[in-house]
Write a protein that holds these residues in place. Structure first.
Motif, PDB file in Angstrom:
ATOM      1  N   LYS A   1     -28.201 -41.898  38.820  1.00  0.00           N
ATOM      2  CA  LYS A   1     -27.097 -41.027  38.448  1.00  0.00           C
ATOM      3  C   LYS A   1     -27.278 -39.655  39.088  1.00  0.00           C
ATOM      4  O   LYS A   1     -28.365 -39.080  39.068  1.00  0.00           O
ATOM      5  CB  LYS A   1     -27.043 -40.901  36.918  1.00  0.00           C
ATOM      6  CG  LYS A   1     -25.794 -40.245  36.382  1.00  0.00           C
ATOM      7  CD  LYS A   1     -25.780 -40.311  34.857  1.00  0.00           C
ATOM      8  CE  LYS A   1     -24.531 -39.667  34.292  1.00  0.00           C
ATOM      9  NZ  LYS A   1     -24.500 -39.740  32.801  1.00  0.00           N
ATOM     10  N   GLU A   2     -26.201 -39.106  39.649  1.00  0.00           N
ATOM     11  CA  GLU A   2     -26.277 -37.900  40.464  1.00  0.00           C
ATOM     12  C   GLU A   2     -26.984 -36.739  39.767  1.00  0.00           C
ATOM     13  O   GLU A   2     -27.886 -36.112  40.332  1.00  0.00           O
ATOM     14  CB  GLU A   2     -24.864 -37.470  40.868  1.00  0.00           C
ATOM     15  CG  GLU A   2     -24.815 -36.231  41.742  1.00  0.00           C
ATOM     16  CD  GLU A   2     -23.405 -35.907  42.210  1.00  0.00           C
ATOM     17  OE1 GLU A   2     -23.184 -34.753  42.623  1.00  0.00           O
ATOM     18  OE2 GLU A   2     -22.533 -36.796  42.159  1.00  0.00           O
ATOM     19  N   GLU A   3     -26.602 -36.447  38.536  1.00  0.00           N
ATOM     20  CA  GLU A   3     -27.191 -35.295  37.850  1.00  0.00           C
ATOM     21  C   GLU A   3     -28.670 -35.510  37.561  1.00  0.00           C
ATOM     22  O   GLU A   3     -29.478 -34.570  37.621  1.00  0.00           O
ATOM     23  CB  GLU A   3     -26.444 -34.987  36.557  1.00  0.00           C
ATOM     24  CG  GLU A   3     -26.488 -36.097  35.513  1.00  0.00           C
ATOM     25  CD  GLU A   3     -25.625 -35.777  34.300  1.00  0.00           C
ATOM     26  OE1 GLU A   3     -26.143 -35.125  33.379  1.00  0.00           O
ATOM     27  OE2 GLU A   3     -24.448 -36.186  34.306  1.00  0.00           O
ATOM     28  N   TYR A   4     -29.055 -36.753  37.259  1.00  0.00           N
ATOM     29  CA  TYR A   4     -30.469 -37.045  37.006  1.00  0.00           C
ATOM     30  C   TYR A   4     -31.293 -36.863  38.282  1.00  0.00           C
ATOM     31  O   TYR A   4     -32.375 -36.286  38.265  1.00  0.00           O
ATOM     32  CB  TYR A   4     -30.649 -38.472  36.491  1.00  0.00           C
ATOM     33  CG  TYR A   4     -30.013 -38.772  35.151  1.00  0.00           C
ATOM     34  CD1 TYR A   4     -29.554 -37.758  34.320  1.00  0.00           C
ATOM     35  CD2 TYR A   4     -29.876 -40.082  34.701  1.00  0.00           C
ATOM     36  CE1 TYR A   4     -28.982 -38.039  33.091  1.00  0.00           C
ATOM     37  CE2 TYR A   4     -29.317 -40.381  33.481  1.00  0.00           C
ATOM     38  CZ  TYR A   4     -28.854 -39.361  32.672  1.00  0.00           C
ATOM     39  OH  TYR A   4     -28.302 -39.654  31.459  1.00  0.00           O
ATOM     40  N   LEU A   5     -30.765 -37.390  39.387  1.00  0.00           N
ATOM     41  CA  LEU A   5     -31.477 -37.313  40.659  1.00  0.00           C
ATOM     42  C   LEU A   5     -31.649 -35.861  41.105  1.00  0.00           C
ATOM     43  O   LEU A   5     -32.731 -35.456  41.546  1.00  0.00           O
ATOM     44  CB  LEU A   5     -30.729 -38.112  41.724  1.00  0.00           C
ATOM     45  CG  LEU A   5     -31.323 -38.113  43.134  1.00  0.00           C
ATOM     46  CD1 LEU A   5     -32.754 -38.627  43.120  1.00  0.00           C
ATOM     47  CD2 LEU A   5     -30.460 -38.957  44.073  1.00  0.00           C
TER      48      LEU A   5
ATOM     49  N   ASP B   1     -35.478 -40.059  37.967  1.00  0.00           N
ATOM     50  CA  ASP B   1     -34.657 -39.623  36.838  1.00  0.00           C
ATOM     51  C   ASP B   1     -35.434 -38.802  35.816  1.00  0.00           C
ATOM     52  O   ASP B   1     -34.937 -38.513  34.731  1.00  0.00           O
ATOM     53  CB  ASP B   1     -33.995 -40.826  36.153  1.00  0.00           C
ATOM     54  CG  ASP B   1     -34.987 -41.906  35.765  1.00  0.00           C
ATOM     55  OD1 ASP B   1     -36.201 -41.733  36.049  1.00  0.00           O
ATOM     56  OD2 ASP B   1     -34.563 -42.927  35.201  1.00  0.00           O
ATOM     57  N   ASP B   2     -36.670 -38.418  36.148  1.00  0.00           N
ATOM     58  CA  ASP B   2     -37.478 -37.613  35.242  1.00  0.00           C
ATOM     59  C   ASP B   2     -37.519 -36.156  35.708  1.00  0.00           C
ATOM     60  O   ASP B   2     -37.010 -35.820  36.778  1.00  0.00           O
ATOM     61  CB  ASP B   2     -38.897 -38.174  35.138  1.00  0.00           C
ATOM     62  CG  ASP B   2     -38.927 -39.539  34.477  1.00  0.00           C
ATOM     63  OD1 ASP B   2     -38.029 -39.814  33.655  1.00  0.00           O
ATOM     64  OD2 ASP B   2     -39.829 -40.342  34.793  1.00  0.00           O
ATOM     65  N   ILE B   3     -38.146 -35.304  34.914  1.00  0.00           N
ATOM     66  CA  ILE B   3     -38.219 -33.881  35.239  1.00  0.00           C
ATOM     67  C   ILE B   3     -39.670 -33.430  35.154  1.00  0.00           C
ATOM     68  O   ILE B   3     -40.334 -33.620  34.128  1.00  0.00           O
ATOM     69  CB  ILE B   3     -37.364 -33.049  34.272  1.00  0.00           C
ATOM     70  CG1 ILE B   3     -35.888 -33.470  34.366  1.00  0.00           C
ATOM     71  CG2 ILE B   3     -37.501 -31.552  34.574  1.00  0.00           C
ATOM     72  CD1 ILE B   3     -35.004 -32.841  33.306  1.00  0.00           C
ATOM     73  N   ALA B   4     -40.163 -32.854  36.235  1.00  0.00           N
ATOM     74  CA  ALA B   4     -41.517 -32.297  36.256  1.00  0.00           C
ATOM     75  C   ALA B   4     -41.465 -30.837  35.852  1.00  0.00           C
ATOM     76  O   ALA B   4     -40.628 -30.082  36.358  1.00  0.00           O
ATOM     77  CB  ALA B   4     -42.124 -32.439  37.654  1.00  0.00           C
ATOM     78  N   TYR B   5     -42.325 -30.441  34.930  1.00  0.00           N
ATOM     79  CA  TYR B   5     -42.433 -29.017  34.602  1.00  0.00           C
ATOM     80  C   TYR B   5     -42.902 -28.280  35.856  1.00  0.00           C
ATOM     81  O   TYR B   5     -43.668 -28.824  36.666  1.00  0.00           O
ATOM     82  CB  TYR B   5     -43.408 -28.802  33.459  1.00  0.00           C
ATOM     83  CG  TYR B   5     -42.940 -29.335  32.112  1.00  0.00           C
ATOM     84  CD1 TYR B   5     -41.790 -30.109  31.985  1.00  0.00           C
ATOM     85  CD2 TYR B   5     -43.667 -29.071  30.956  1.00  0.00           C
ATOM     86  CE1 TYR B   5     -41.374 -30.602  30.757  1.00  0.00           C
ATOM     87  CE2 TYR B   5     -43.257 -29.559  29.706  1.00  0.00           C
ATOM     88  CZ  TYR B   5     -42.107 -30.327  29.614  1.00  0.00           C
ATOM     89  OH  TYR B   5     -41.711 -30.809  28.405  1.00  0.00           O
TER      90      TYR B   5
END
Length: 329
Positions: free
Chosen positions: A13-17, A90-94
């Motif tokens: 999904k665009e926003e996740y990527l 689709d994850d977020i790294a601090y």
């Protein structure tokens, strides 16, 4: 020392990527390469990927869909960094993730595989951060008690020395299979801080292909138990693996298999035998509870003397992780 971030993308999904890529590009540590494998994505995903002009990004484009395992190996093969940093699309790294983890690896040259705590929404998963090498090794014979895969950083020289990469036959649960080989040479360590946000949604691979994932995990568990052949038959291995969910094994047969595992380990010395008994006893307790029986029916051959060493491991395990709890002994 420089890091190589590796990420496989398939129709995310665009926003996740965008959030995933931005979280890497905005790291406080700026000296890294970012290898992204486009796994024959749709046009929307390609548009997102092509919108980035950061010269740290190396984009590899597959002509056909190859799957995560293949793509990770491709990225590993071209990585030039001293450290390999895993990242999911689709994850977020601090933003301090790479800085903190590479600094930790620099200060601890004996650490070769390092994960971190992960924010999984309503819980912070710690992945048994304090468990010593010998007890995690024994636990991995029966279950995936490894690290949070998207949070991991590898020492590249460690992977090269032991020729470690992902097994192309394992399309899902490839992390579990990888941990079973890494643990033979090094502990799986955990950085004691949350450095990743793990996104849980309906489109992620682990959600859409849960049954497929379970089958590959079952395959890895069978491989692990096959180390106890010929003391265990194929039927016993299969039935023991099914024991967590729907085994038709009688209590007597289940105890018999446990005893065979202990005898085989005494012969092969795969792990410390006292620790194996300890781990089996915990697993055995889960089985008993599942079938509404009582812990006091555990047979004498599964008894582990409560010496100081085992008591220490018990204290380490109790309450260590929100997502993986053992029955009290």
């Amino acid at each position: 020392m420089r890091a190589s971030v590796i990420m496989s993308v398939y129709n995310t999904k665009e926003e996740y990527l965008q959030e995933a890529i931005d979280s890497i590009l905005n790291q406080t540590e700026t000296d890294f390469e970012f290898i992204i494998v486009d796994d024959c994505c749709d046009e929307d995903t390609k548009r997102v990927l092509s919108s980035y002009t950061d010269n740290r990004i190396k984009l590899i484009v597959n002509k056909e869909n190859k799957g995560l395992t293949y793509n990770l190996n491709v990225a590993l093969s071209i990585a030039t960094g001293d450290y390999i940093v895993r990242m999911d699309a689709d994850d977020i790294a601090y933003n301090t993730r790479i800085e903190k983890m590479t600094a930790y690896m620099n200060e601890n040259p004996n650490v070769n595989v390092l994960g971190s705590y992960m924010d999984c929404g309503n819980i912070i998963r710690k992945y048994h951060g304090n468990i010593p090498w010998e007890i995690r090794k024994a636990m991995l014979l029966f279950d995936n008690v490894g690290l949070g895969h998207p949070s991991v950083i590898f020492r590249k020289s460690f992977l090269d020395k032991y020729d470690l990469c992902y097994d192309v036959e394992i399309k899902k649960s490839q992390d579990y299979e990888m941990w079973t080989r890494c643990i033979e040479y090094s502990n799986l360590n955990v950085y004691p801080e949350c450095l990743m946000k793990y996104r849980i949604h309906d489109e992620q691979i682990s959600t859409k292909q849960a049954s497929n994932q379970n089958e590959y995990m079952r395959t890895v568990k069978i491989r692990q138990l096959s180390k106890f052949k010929p003391y265990l038959t194929d039927d016993e291995i299969n039935e023991f693996v099914e024991g967590d969910r729907n085994s038709k094994l009688s209590l007597k047969d289940y105890k018999k298999i446990c005893k065979k595992i202990i005898v085989a380990n005494d012969k092969y010395n795969l792990v410390d035998n006292d620790i194996l008994k300890f781990v089996l006893r915990q697993k055995y307790g889960v089985y008993l509870n599942f079938h509404n029986l009582f812990l006091y029916r555990i047979e004498k051959y599964l008894y582990v003397p409560f010496n100081k060493r085992i008591n220490k491991y018990t204290e380490i395990i109790k309450g260590e992780d929100d997502n993986y709890s053992y029955q009290p002994i």
